[in-house]
Design an enzyme around this catalytic site. Structure first.
Site, PDB file in Angstrom:
ATOM      1  N   SER A 189      12.447   6.319  31.994  1.00 42.90           N
ATOM      2  CA  SER A 189      12.322   5.409  33.139  1.00 42.90           C
ATOM      3  C   SER A 189      10.917   5.489  33.713  1.00 42.90           C
ATOM      4  O   SER A 189      10.263   6.531  33.635  1.00 42.90           O
ATOM      5  CB  SER A 189      13.347   5.782  34.217  1.00 42.90           C
ATOM      6  OG  SER A 189      13.120   5.054  35.409  1.00 42.90           O
ATOM      7  N   TYR A 202      16.839  11.960  40.133  1.00 44.50           N
ATOM      8  CA  TYR A 202      16.767  11.015  39.010  1.00 44.50           C
ATOM      9  C   TYR A 202      15.384  11.058  38.354  1.00 44.50           C
ATOM     10  O   TYR A 202      15.271  11.142  37.126  1.00 44.50           O
ATOM     11  CB  TYR A 202      17.076   9.608  39.512  1.00 44.50           C
ATOM     12  CG  TYR A 202      17.034   8.555  38.435  1.00 44.50           C
ATOM     13  CD1 TYR A 202      18.077   8.432  37.523  1.00 44.50           C
ATOM     14  CD2 TYR A 202      15.952   7.673  38.334  1.00 44.50           C
ATOM     15  CE1 TYR A 202      18.047   7.457  36.536  1.00 44.50           C
ATOM     16  CE2 TYR A 202      15.914   6.705  37.349  1.00 44.50           C
ATOM     17  CZ  TYR A 202      16.959   6.597  36.453  1.00 44.50           C
ATOM     18  OH  TYR A 202      16.932   5.642  35.472  1.00 44.50           O
ATOM     19  N   ALA A 204      13.191  13.432  38.382  1.00 42.18           N
ATOM     20  CA  ALA A 204      12.991  14.718  37.706  1.00 42.18           C
ATOM     21  C   ALA A 204      13.663  14.732  36.338  1.00 42.18           C
ATOM     22  O   ALA A 204      13.098  15.232  35.355  1.00 42.18           O
ATOM     23  CB  ALA A 204      13.528  15.854  38.569  1.00 42.18           C
ATOM     24  N   LYS A 206      14.267  12.166  34.396  1.00 42.24           N
ATOM     25  CA  LYS A 206      13.556  11.289  33.471  1.00 42.24           C
ATOM     26  C   LYS A 206      12.175  11.859  33.104  1.00 42.24           C
ATOM     27  O   LYS A 206      11.688  11.647  31.988  1.00 42.24           O
ATOM     28  CB  LYS A 206      13.418   9.900  34.087  1.00 42.24           C
ATOM     29  CG  LYS A 206      14.745   9.167  34.259  1.00 42.24           C
ATOM     30  CD  LYS A 206      15.472   8.990  32.929  1.00 42.24           C
ATOM     31  CE  LYS A 206      16.739   8.173  33.069  1.00 42.24           C
ATOM     32  NZ  LYS A 206      17.419   7.945  31.771  1.00 42.24           N
TER      33      LYS A 206
END
Length: 328
Positions: A189, A202, A204, A206
């Site tokens: 992402s 989130y 972290a 990705k």
């Protein structure tokens, strides 16, 4: 001794400035070459012949994973689709067969479970005898500030699914992918670069994904190709508001949908999936969709303070204002 120390410091400083000057001189032509090369590569024909090749897709019951299954089906690939919701998987399988896939194997599995990942990779090999593309697509989202009084232990599944849910299948698939000179596609992402407020868990997860697979690329290449997909906002259950709640459960949150995802342009799932499959078949190292995110990633690299100020001022500020208004 003092003279020797001074000489060493002088040598180190001189080396630093010489190397810096050298990098400044070669960077512009190298950057220009990379831009031209990437432009020309975009016109390179894709390996459209996926007929008879086996593709395993995790998180295939909806959203991007579902559309990836259809794109591979159009190329007449053999499919293994994995998710926790078997009924939805069966519907995806039926449609994929109708589109062009000769055979679709449906497996209900949890990517955060080490033994489950071993099982579904083994089932795929036992059924088809080979594996060509592993698409690590499964993922979940979470949007909370750490100081909102949440129990942070409830958010372990974000890392378990987004990070380990890609590592476990890759671990078991690597021996089989080596035999076919296959490809690992991992859904990362742009959040790994922008680090939006309230998306720490989130982002972290990705960031860990991108770092791990860059290391894996160096370890496995050229036997296995690795394509890292960095996505912005793409239409899915996540952008429709399905996020991990404070209680650690996946729930639909209309407030998050209205305040977060409606602030940014959201790409349709079908063209995103088509671009991912096309790039993976072409052997792209990185795929970024929507493509307009690319200059923003570069801008963030050079001016992270400005990007962070913007997010704090407008994105986080809007959330705080809305929260205050709701509690009046």
């Amino acid at each position: 001794m003092l003279r020797k120390l001074v000489d060493n410091e002088f040598t180190n400083a001189a080396t630093f400035y010489i190397v810096s000057l050298f990098l400044l001189i070669i960077s512009p032509p190298l950057l220009l070459f990379k831009i031209i090369y990437n432009f020309l590569v975009s016109f390179r024909p894709t390996d459209a012949n996926m007929r008879g090749k086996v593709v395993l897709i995790t998180g295939a019951s909806s959203g991007i994973g579902e559309c990836l299954a259809y794109e591979y089906a159009k190329r007449e690939a053999l499919l293994v689709i994995v998710a926790r919701r078997e009924q939805l998987l069966q519907k995806v399988a039926e449609k994929a067969r109708g589109i062009g896939s000769p055979d679709v194997l449906v497996i209900c599995g949890d990517v955060s479970d080490f033994n489950d990942c071993r099982r579904f990779i083994d089932e795929a090999i036992n059924h088809f005898g080979r594996l060509d593309h592993l698409v690590n697509n499964a993922g979940i989202g979470s949007i909370f500030m750490v100081n909102e009084g949440i129990d942070i232990t409830k958010f372990a599944p974000v890392m378990d699914i987004n990070f380990w849910g890609s590592i476990y299948p890759s671990h078991f698939a690597i021996p089989h992918l080596k035999k076919t000179n296959g490809t690992i596609i991992v859904n990362a992402s742009t959040a790994a670069y922008f680090n939006l407020p309230r998306s720490g868990f989130y982002s972290a997860s990705k960031s860990a994904v991108t770092s791990f697979y860059e290391s894996l690329r160096a370890e496995l290449g050229p036997e296995i190709k690795i394509t890292i997909v960095t996505l912005g906002y793409v239409e899915s259950e996540m952008t429709l508001g399905k996020q991990m709640s404070k209680e650690g459960e996946m729930k639909h949150n209309q407030e998050i949908k209205d305040l977060v995802f409606e602030c940014f342009p959201v790409m349709s799932t079908e063209p995103c999936a088509k671009a991912i499959v096309k790039g993976a078949c072409r052997g792209d190292r990185w795929i970024t969709e929507p493509q307009f995110m690319r200059p923003f990633i570069a801008f963030n690299f050079f001016f992270p303070e400005l990007v962070q100020w913007h997010f704090k001022k407008f994105y986080l500020g809007k959330w705080i204002a809305a929260t205050k208004a709701a509690h009046k």
